[in-house]
Design a protein around this motif. Structure first.
Motif, PDB file in Angstrom:
ATOM      1  N   ALA A  52       0.770  -1.106   0.102  1.00 21.46           N
ATOM      2  CA  ALA A  52       0.024  -0.104   0.034  1.00 21.46           C
ATOM      3  C   ALA A  52       0.894   1.316   0.032  1.00 21.46           C
ATOM      4  CB  ALA A  52      -0.824  -0.077   1.310  1.00 21.46           C
ATOM      5  N   CYS A  70      -0.817   0.430 -10.673  1.00 25.25           N
ATOM      6  CA  CYS A  70      -0.435   1.862 -10.019  1.00 25.25           C
ATOM      7  C   CYS A  70       0.294   2.567 -11.051  1.00 25.25           C
ATOM      8  CB  CYS A  70      -0.181   1.730  -8.730  1.00 25.25           C
ATOM      9  SG  CYS A  70      -1.159   1.172  -7.498  1.00 25.25           S
ATOM     10  N   THR A  79       0.939   4.009  -3.084  1.00 29.01           N
ATOM     11  CA  THR A  79       0.860   5.338  -2.658  1.00 29.01           C
ATOM     12  C   THR A  79       1.979   6.245  -3.344  1.00 29.01           C
ATOM     13  OG1 THR A  79      -0.525   4.986  -0.674  1.00 29.01           O
ATOM     14  CG2 THR A  79       0.497   7.303  -0.758  1.00 29.01           C
TER      15      THR A  79
END
Length: 233
Positions: free
Chosen positions: A30, A112, A34
């Protein structure tokens, strides 16, 4: 896949959750996600490729050692030695469960980073073969230590020379024979997957074969050594 192997894999996942390995890595992934989303185009693709190679792809080396140390502390391996579970099944269960975690982490990181879907197969292949190779090597190293701290500190001299050949990718152009070294080939495929540099069909072919041989060779050698601890079944 036999029912016994499936049961072993399920048990490994339970152990990994029990020891908070999965939970901890969810937090780490995570954090990576980010950073990648926040950085957007400021983060070069080669940095993401190196991140995957140095973390999700190789995480099995450290997690496998940790699991084996915990099993030793709870006398789990003594029980396994008396059971009908073979060294091959034991190592396969560890390799599959930890590689699944690595692949899941890589998928999240790649998405991502807005990586094209068509690049995913080569990225996942490089991750899977790298993971299996380092998990197998981690099992060999773990046999030399008795505690988790001892393993984490003592394993550094073992894993550093294994990863070092990947740095050869800094040389451009790199001779074809250099990709015979699995670490060099593993990182090269990740770089190709993230569109860093170019590679001919010959280079990709050698890299694929090198990655496969590294994973299969390490696995076979390790399961042979594990016979001394789990017995020849």
């Amino acid at each position: 896949m036999t029912p016994k192997l499936v049961a072993l894999i399920q048990n490994d996942f339970r152990l990994q959750w029990r020891y908070r390995i999965i939970a901890a890595y969810i937090v780490v992934v995570a954090l990576y996600a980010t950073i990648i989303i926040s950085a957007q185009d400021a983060l070069p693709n080669w940095a993401i490729a190196i991140l995957i190679y140095s973390d999700p792809a190789v995480l099995g080396f450290f997690f496998l050692g940790g699991l084996m140390m915990l099993e030793k502390g709870e006398n789990v391996r003594t029980a396994l030695a008396m059971s009908a579970i073979s060294p091959t099944q034991y190592l396969a269960a560890k390799s599959i469960s930890l590689t699944i975690i690595a692949l899941g982490a890589v998928v999240v990181i790649a998405l991502c980073a807005k990586t094209p879907i068509q690049a995913m197969p080569i990225i996942l292949f490089a991750t899977a073969t790298t993971s299996i190779m380092f998990i197998s090597i981690g099992a060999i190293v773990a046999l030399r230590f008795k505690t988790i701290n001892g393993y984490l500190i003592g394993s550094v001299p073992f894993v550093t020379p294994l990863i070092a050949p990947a740095a050869l990718n800094l040389i451009d152009p790199l001779p074809l024979y250099a990709f015979i070294l699995p670490p060099t080939a593993q990182l090269k495929l990740l770089l190709v997957g993230f569109s860093v540099g170019s590679a001919s069909l010959a280079v990709i072919t050698v890299c694929v074969l090198s990655c496969m041989s590294g994973a299969i060779g390490s696995f076979c050698f390790t399961q042979h050594l594990l016979k001394s601890e789990l017995g020849d079944k």
